[in-house]
Design a protein around this motif. Sequence first.
Motif, PDB file in Angstrom:
ATOM      1  N   ALA A  28      39.420  46.508  36.709  1.00  0.00           N
ATOM      2  CA  ALA A  28      38.443  47.515  37.130  1.00  0.00           C
ATOM      3  C   ALA A  28      38.773  47.976  38.542  1.00  0.00           C
ATOM      4  CB  ALA A  28      37.021  46.950  37.069  1.00  0.00           C
ATOM      5  N   LEU A  29      38.165  49.065  38.938  1.00  0.00           N
ATOM      6  CA  LEU A  29      38.348  49.561  40.295  1.00  0.00           C
ATOM      7  C   LEU A  29      37.709  48.578  41.262  1.00  0.00           C
ATOM      8  CD1 LEU A  29      39.627  52.122  41.525  1.00  0.00           C
ATOM      9  CD2 LEU A  29      37.321  53.067  41.697  1.00  0.00           C
ATOM     10  N   GLY A  30      38.469  48.120  42.238  1.00  0.00           N
ATOM     11  CA  GLY A  30      38.001  47.044  43.096  1.00  0.00           C
ATOM     12  C   GLY A  30      37.443  47.489  44.428  1.00  0.00           C
ATOM     13  N   GLY A  31      37.132  46.498  45.257  1.00  0.00           N
ATOM     14  CA  GLY A  31      36.511  46.753  46.552  1.00  0.00           C
ATOM     15  C   GLY A  31      37.438  47.412  47.550  1.00  0.00           C
ATOM     16  N   ARG A  32      38.751  47.307  47.359  1.00  0.00           N
ATOM     17  CA  ARG A  32      39.672  47.937  48.296  1.00  0.00           C
ATOM     18  C   ARG A  32      39.497  49.447  48.275  1.00  0.00           C
ATOM     19  NH1 ARG A  32      45.853  46.407  47.668  1.00  0.00           N
ATOM     20  NH2 ARG A  32      44.916  44.369  48.137  1.00  0.00           N
ATOM     21  N   ALA A  33      39.362  50.012  47.083  1.00  0.00           N
ATOM     22  CA  ALA A  33      39.155  51.461  46.985  1.00  0.00           C
ATOM     23  C   ALA A  33      37.838  51.864  47.627  1.00  0.00           C
ATOM     24  CB  ALA A  33      39.181  51.890  45.519  1.00  0.00           C
ATOM     25  N   LEU A  34      36.805  51.039  47.462  1.00  0.00           N
ATOM     26  CA  LEU A  34      35.513  51.323  48.097  1.00  0.00           C
ATOM     27  C   LEU A  34      35.655  51.324  49.618  1.00  0.00           C
ATOM     28  CD1 LEU A  34      32.442  51.687  48.081  1.00  0.00           C
ATOM     29  CD2 LEU A  34      32.239  49.189  47.881  1.00  0.00           C
ATOM     30  N   VAL A  83      36.844  55.531  35.292  1.00  0.00           N
ATOM     31  CA  VAL A  83      37.916  54.665  34.794  1.00  0.00           C
ATOM     32  C   VAL A  83      37.360  53.465  34.034  1.00  0.00           C
ATOM     33  CG1 VAL A  83      39.508  55.374  36.599  1.00  0.00           C
ATOM     34  CG2 VAL A  83      38.084  53.369  36.969  1.00  0.00           C
ATOM     35  N   GLY A  84      36.120  53.077  34.319  1.00  0.00           N
ATOM     36  CA  GLY A  84      35.485  51.987  33.588  1.00  0.00           C
ATOM     37  C   GLY A  84      36.174  50.652  33.789  1.00  0.00           C
ATOM     38  N   VAL A  85      36.126  49.826  32.751  1.00  0.00           N
ATOM     39  CA  VAL A  85      36.729  48.488  32.762  1.00  0.00           C
ATOM     40  C   VAL A  85      37.609  48.349  31.524  1.00  0.00           C
ATOM     41  CG1 VAL A  85      36.318  46.004  32.790  1.00  0.00           C
ATOM     42  CG2 VAL A  85      34.693  47.546  33.905  1.00  0.00           C
ATOM     43  N   VAL A  86      38.829  47.900  31.726  1.00  0.00           N
ATOM     44  CA  VAL A  86      39.739  47.617  30.612  1.00  0.00           C
ATOM     45  C   VAL A  86      39.923  46.118  30.526  1.00  0.00           C
ATOM     46  CG1 VAL A  86      42.028  47.987  29.626  1.00  0.00           C
ATOM     47  CG2 VAL A  86      40.936  49.808  30.963  1.00  0.00           C
TER      48      VAL A  86
END
Length: 241
Positions: free
Chosen positions: A25-31, A101-104
């Motif tokens: 999933a999109l993580g905290g780094r992108a945030l 992108v959701g979760v894969v």
Amino acid sequence: MSSHRAPVAAAHGSTDDAGAVTAVALGGRALTVLTGVGLVLGAGVGGVLEPLVVWADAVLVPLPWLRDLLLGAPAAPEVGVVAVLGGAAGVWCWERWRQDVGVVEVSTDGIGVARHGHERFVPRAAVEHVHADGDDLVVLGCGGRQLLRCPADALLRRTGAALRAAGYPWSDDGDPYAGEWRRWVQGRPGTPHGADALLVRRRTALGDEDPATADALASELGTLGVAVRDRRDRQEVRRTG
């Protein structure tokens, strides 16, 4: 055939206790990056806000109330407020991106995707080919049937690594049916019965920014032997055997 299953914890590249499930999933780094960019841009705008408003008041639209308000307020709080607003905009962008992108989830049992409230699961035994098509993750089954297509975007690299590690048939060569796609035109001969109606509904869902419905309709089209993808605000289709 694809089926539905509730995904497990939507962690950033996590595994379950048995180590059998990898959730990407999109993580905290992108945030952190998007929030920081928003703060910096907001502070920059805040620093030139007063001259900008004065210019707009004189050249574009008179804004005497806003001009007087800004000129009468201390500069530091103005910069701080606009910076916070920029940071909030960064958080909002991250949240929209995360939902898109959701979760894969990759496991030895199959591939699961949770996106915009719509959950799908493809059993491992049904998977014959996995590849990236642009920013999309695509899972194909027997006869080229499109079992799953979802925008993975920033998750593609890590998802591909997880699939290869789990022994899935990931291909770096892309779509083996790339030459068979054509722009959908309603009423074109050869379209399976009922497919045009589903594609019309899917076009409406896309226009209404309802990706969950669009994904569900794509799954229905798969049962009719039609694969669908989106290119330049148009739907493209191909027949599956």
